[in-house]
Design a protein around this motif. Structure first.
Motif, PDB file in Angstrom:
ATOM      1  N   SER A   1      -1.087   8.294 -23.598  1.00  0.00           N
ATOM      2  CA  SER A   1      -0.430   7.819 -22.382  1.00  0.00           C
ATOM      3  C   SER A   1      -0.253   8.910 -21.344  1.00  0.00           C
ATOM      4  CB  SER A   1       0.920   7.193 -22.719  1.00  0.00           C
ATOM      5  OG  SER A   1       1.760   8.166 -23.307  1.00  0.00           O
ATOM      6  N   ARG A   2      -0.426  10.174 -21.736  1.00  0.00           N
ATOM      7  CA  ARG A   2      -0.274  11.289 -20.803  1.00  0.00           C
ATOM      8  C   ARG A   2      -1.595  11.700 -20.167  1.00  0.00           C
ATOM      9  NH1 ARG A   2       3.548  15.361 -24.405  1.00  0.00           N
ATOM     10  NH2 ARG A   2       5.197  13.860 -24.877  1.00  0.00           N
ATOM     11  N   TYR A   3      -2.701  11.113 -20.611  1.00  0.00           N
ATOM     12  CA  TYR A   3      -4.005  11.539 -20.141  1.00  0.00           C
ATOM     13  C   TYR A   3      -4.533  10.623 -19.052  1.00  0.00           C
ATOM     14  CZ  TYR A   3      -4.304  14.276 -24.472  1.00  0.00           C
ATOM     15  OH  TYR A   3      -4.080  15.155 -25.489  1.00  0.00           O
ATOM     16  N   ALA A   4      -5.100  11.227 -18.024  1.00  0.00           N
ATOM     17  CA  ALA A   4      -5.939  10.457 -17.124  1.00  0.00           C
ATOM     18  C   ALA A   4      -7.256  10.184 -17.845  1.00  0.00           C
ATOM     19  CB  ALA A   4      -6.190  11.243 -15.846  1.00  0.00           C
ATOM     20  N   MET A   5      -7.849   9.059 -17.572  1.00  0.00           N
ATOM     21  CA  MET A   5      -9.080   8.659 -18.253  1.00  0.00           C
ATOM     22  C   MET A   5     -10.182   8.409 -17.231  1.00  0.00           C
ATOM     23  SD  MET A   5      -8.286   8.728 -21.421  1.00  0.00           S
ATOM     24  CE  MET A   5      -9.744   7.926 -22.127  1.00  0.00           C
ATOM     25  N   GLY A   6     -11.388   8.712 -17.645  1.00  0.00           N
ATOM     26  CA  GLY A   6     -12.525   8.492 -16.762  1.00  0.00           C
ATOM     27  C   GLY A   6     -13.703   7.894 -17.519  1.00  0.00           C
TER      28      GLY A   6
ATOM     29  N   ALA B   1     -15.735   5.745 -12.826  1.00  0.00           N
ATOM     30  CA  ALA B   1     -14.387   5.275 -12.515  1.00  0.00           C
ATOM     31  C   ALA B   1     -13.375   6.166 -13.209  1.00  0.00           C
ATOM     32  CB  ALA B   1     -14.207   3.828 -12.956  1.00  0.00           C
ATOM     33  N   ALA B   2     -12.141   6.170 -12.671  1.00  0.00           N
ATOM     34  CA  ALA B   2     -11.062   6.940 -13.274  1.00  0.00           C
ATOM     35  C   ALA B   2      -9.752   6.209 -13.076  1.00  0.00           C
ATOM     36  CB  ALA B   2     -10.981   8.336 -12.665  1.00  0.00           C
ATOM     37  N   ILE B   3      -8.811   6.461 -13.987  1.00  0.00           N
ATOM     38  CA  ILE B   3      -7.484   5.864 -13.908  1.00  0.00           C
ATOM     39  C   ILE B   3      -6.462   6.935 -14.252  1.00  0.00           C
ATOM     40  CG2 ILE B   3      -7.562   5.027 -16.304  1.00  0.00           C
ATOM     41  CD1 ILE B   3      -6.017   2.523 -15.306  1.00  0.00           C
ATOM     42  N   SER B   4      -5.367   6.961 -13.513  1.00  0.00           N
ATOM     43  CA  SER B   4      -4.339   7.965 -13.734  1.00  0.00           C
ATOM     44  C   SER B   4      -3.594   7.707 -15.035  1.00  0.00           C
ATOM     45  CB  SER B   4      -3.352   7.963 -12.564  1.00  0.00           C
ATOM     46  OG  SER B   4      -2.682   6.708 -12.500  1.00  0.00           O
ATOM     47  N   TRP B   5      -2.789   8.669 -15.456  1.00  0.00           N
ATOM     48  CA  TRP B   5      -2.069   8.516 -16.719  1.00  0.00           C
ATOM     49  C   TRP B   5      -1.117   7.328 -16.672  1.00  0.00           C
ATOM     50  CZ3 TRP B   5       3.229   8.632 -16.916  1.00  0.00           C
ATOM     51  CH2 TRP B   5       3.888   9.160 -15.795  1.00  0.00           C
ATOM     52  N   SER B   6      -0.581   7.048 -15.494  1.00  0.00           N
ATOM     53  CA  SER B   6       0.363   5.937 -15.368  1.00  0.00           C
ATOM     54  C   SER B   6      -0.334   4.593 -15.163  1.00  0.00           C
ATOM     55  CB  SER B   6       1.295   6.190 -14.189  1.00  0.00           C
ATOM     56  OG  SER B   6       0.574   6.128 -12.968  1.00  0.00           O
ATOM     57  N   GLY B   7      -1.606   4.666 -14.811  1.00  0.00           N
ATOM     58  CA  GLY B   7      -2.326   3.437 -14.490  1.00  0.00           C
ATOM     59  C   GLY B   7      -2.146   2.993 -13.050  1.00  0.00           C
ATOM     60  N   ALA B   8      -1.336   3.732 -12.299  1.00  0.00           N
ATOM     61  CA  ALA B   8      -1.030   3.318 -10.935  1.00  0.00           C
ATOM     62  C   ALA B   8      -2.181   3.577  -9.968  1.00  0.00           C
ATOM     63  CB  ALA B   8       0.219   4.039 -10.442  1.00  0.00           C
ATOM     64  N   SER B   9      -3.012   4.559 -10.298  1.00  0.00           N
ATOM     65  CA  SER B   9      -4.120   4.921  -9.410  1.00  0.00           C
ATOM     66  C   SER B   9      -5.453   4.733 -10.110  1.00  0.00           C
ATOM     67  CB  SER B   9      -3.993   6.387  -8.965  1.00  0.00           C
ATOM     68  OG  SER B   9      -2.807   6.592  -8.230  1.00  0.00           O
ATOM     69  N   THR B  10      -6.383   4.126  -9.405  1.00  0.00           N
ATOM     70  CA  THR B  10      -7.745   3.983  -9.905  1.00  0.00           C
ATOM     71  C   THR B  10      -8.718   4.426  -8.821  1.00  0.00           C
ATOM     72  OG1 THR B  10      -7.825   1.668  -9.198  1.00  0.00           O
ATOM     73  CG2 THR B  10      -7.188   2.096 -11.483  1.00  0.00           C
ATOM     74  N   HIS B  11      -9.876   4.901  -9.259  1.00  0.00           N
ATOM     75  CA  HIS B  11     -10.898   5.387  -8.337  1.00  0.00           C
ATOM     76  C   HIS B  11     -12.263   4.947  -8.844  1.00  0.00           C
ATOM     77  CE1 HIS B  11      -7.761   8.058  -6.705  1.00  0.00           C
ATOM     78  NE2 HIS B  11      -7.449   8.308  -7.969  1.00  0.00           N
ATOM     79  N   TYR B  12     -13.153   4.670  -7.910  1.00  0.00           N
ATOM     80  CA  TYR B  12     -14.471   4.172  -8.290  1.00  0.00           C
ATOM     81  C   TYR B  12     -15.562   4.855  -7.469  1.00  0.00           C
ATOM     82  CZ  TYR B  12     -11.780   0.427 -10.449  1.00  0.00           C
ATOM     83  OH  TYR B  12     -10.892  -0.273 -11.226  1.00  0.00           O
TER      84      TYR B  12
END
Length: 125
Positions: A30-35, A49-60
């Motif tokens: 839960s502390r890791y950003a994922m890509g 794509a990537a998602i922040s640790w909180s899930g609040a931010s995504t990028h494509y």
């Protein structure tokens, strides 16, 4: 240490859908950003794509924006990549990756410390 295992790849016709999963070991997922990244034959690995640790931010990446969706479920330590309206140019080995530091350079593969083994996705025309 985090171990990542991708699944869900396969063969799909153009216009079809696949959902990739990335199962992570360890208590700190839960502390890791994922890509998600991909690598086609003869090409360099590229950001998807990537998602922040909180899930609040995504990028494509521009090439998948509007077609792919990244998400995460911290209760099951799993990240997902939903791929819709797939194209032959989406054919590649797809890798998930974990970034313990939440780097702003989410498009850079060097920001990620842990990688899965990859799963093959093939889109037929």
């Amino acid at each position: 240490q985090v171990q990542l295992v991708e699944s869900g790849g396969g063969l799909v016709q153009a216009g079809g859908s696949l959902r990739l999963s990335c199962a992570a070991s360890g208590r700190t997922f839960s502390r890791y950003a994922m890509g998600w990244f991909r690598q086609a034959p003869g090409k360099e690995r590229e950001f998807v794509a990537a998602i922040s640790w909180s899930g609040a931010s995504t990028h494509y990446a521009d090439s998948v924006k509007g077609r792919f969706t990244i998400s995460r479920d911290d209760a099951t330590n799993t990240a997902y990549l939903q791929m819709n309206s797939m194209k032959p140019e989406d054919t590649a080995v797809y890798y998930c990756a974990a970034d313990p530091w939440g780097s702003s350079r989410y498009e850079n593969s060097g920001s990620y410390d842990y990688w899965g083994q990859g799963t093959q996705v093939t889109v037929s025309s």
